[in-house]
Enzyme design. Structure first.
Site, PDB file in Angstrom:
ATOM      1  CG  HIS A 172      -0.267   0.010   2.532  1.00  0.00           C
ATOM      2  ND1 HIS A 172      -0.225  -1.094   3.344  1.00  0.00           N
ATOM      3  CD2 HIS A 172       0.442   0.967   3.189  1.00  0.00           C
ATOM      4  CE1 HIS A 172       0.452  -0.819   4.440  1.00  0.00           C
ATOM      5  NE2 HIS A 172       0.869   0.435   4.371  1.00  0.00           N
ATOM      6  CB  ALA A 173       1.072   4.320  -1.457  1.00  0.00           C
TER       7      ALA A 173
END
Length: 315
Positions: free
Chosen positions: A228-229
């Site tokens: 994820h970011a």
């Protein structure tokens, strides 16, 4: 230009793009949609509720069932088996079939089996004969039964020699070829007969004041974390024990680091897609975060992240 349909093929669909070639003994049902410049080889069967993008290659003996989408530039090797019903029974059709998506540029090796309801991410690679039982992240290389991540494609291995094919030990790593803003930081280390100590200075070595930390440990070596970011949150990773492989991605460039000693930190700015995998049995990963936990700060879909990153770069 139109499509080429071999005289011994049966194509019942009117939605076939220009330049597509459908070869002998292939059968395409009326509801299927096939893009431009595709290559549908001998003895391929394509059902009705199927969407195939541009420049897709389907090698011999592939069946593409209802509920399957193959995006642009996908390669499907010979005798790959797709499935669309997790509990099939003869003459008992479900109300709807599981949706399987093979995203842009992914490749599936010959004789692989893809279970229903799975997404194979952008540019991922599935090894020949693999049995894919769950989603495959973008750029991941998976092999085996069940398929497990063995590496990442289109990813710079951060070592002294950029021609290496696998990650190298962390002392040789360089930051120059990494994703934008990512930095490898050597922390302060002191060793004497009383033991060892590692310390990091806020601002000069850790470029933010942490508001939160968490520790990841007891992770099976076949599993991955992250993927994820963050829109705003920055992170700083230190492997206190054992080793962890860390992938960083800014939407254009990807790099892989090996974190294998406690005096080595990896700084990840906001809008960096991060994945950690290949945890050693004794790995303990410390993560410092610049913000308190906020679920809305996470970006969990890789396609959304790439779009946001490119829009930010253009702004």
């Amino acid at each position: 230009m139109g499509a080429f349909i071999h005289s011994h093929a049966l194509c019942e669909s009117d939605n076939v793009g220009d330049g597509t070639r459908i070869w002998a003994f292939a059968h395409v049902l009326p509801g299927a949609r096939i893009g431009e410049d595709c290559n549908v080889c001998d003895s391929v069967f394509i059902e009705n509720d199927v969407v195939i993008g541009d420049r897709v290659t389907l090698k011999c003996g592939v069946q593409v069932w209802d509920g399957i989408t193959l995006e642009d530039d996908v390669f499907v090797g010979p005798n790959v088996t797709f499935t669309n019903d997790p509990f099939p029974r003869s003459r008992q059709q479900p109300e709807s079939f599981s949706r399987t998506v093979v995203q842009r540029g992914a490749s599936i090796g010959g004789n692989a089996t893809i279970l229903p309801g799975i997404t194979i991410g952008t540019e991922a690679m599935v090894g020949a004969g693999s049995v894919v039982t769950r989603d495959v992240p973008a750029y991941a290389i998976v092999v085996g039964n069940p398929a497990r991540i063995k590496g990442y494609s289109n990813t710079v291995q951060m070592g002294g020699d950029l021609a290496v094919t696998s990650p190298v030990s962390s002392p040789q790593l360089r930051e120059a070829e990494s994703a934008s803003g990512v930095k490898l930081v050597n922390l302060n280390k002191a060793i004497d007969m009383r033991g060892s100590l590692v310390a990091g200075d806020i601002e000069s070595q850790i470029p933010f004041t942490p508001e939160r930390f968490f520790v990841v440990y007891d992770v099976p070596s076949t599993e991955l974390r992250g993927a994820h970011a963050h829109r705003q949150c920055e992170q700083f990773l230190v492997c206190l024990s054992g080793s962890v492989n860390a992938i960083v991605d800014d939407g254009v460039n990807r790099a892989e680091y090996v974190l294998d000693r406690p005096d080595l930190g990896l700084y990840m700015p906001s809008m960096t897609w991060g994945t950690q995998y290949r945890y050693s049995e004794n790995a303990v990963l410390l993560v410092l975060a610049s913000h308190l936990y906020d679920g809305s700060d996470y970006i969990r879909e890789y396609g959304e992240f790439v779009e946001l990153a490119l829009n930010r770069a253009r702004a």
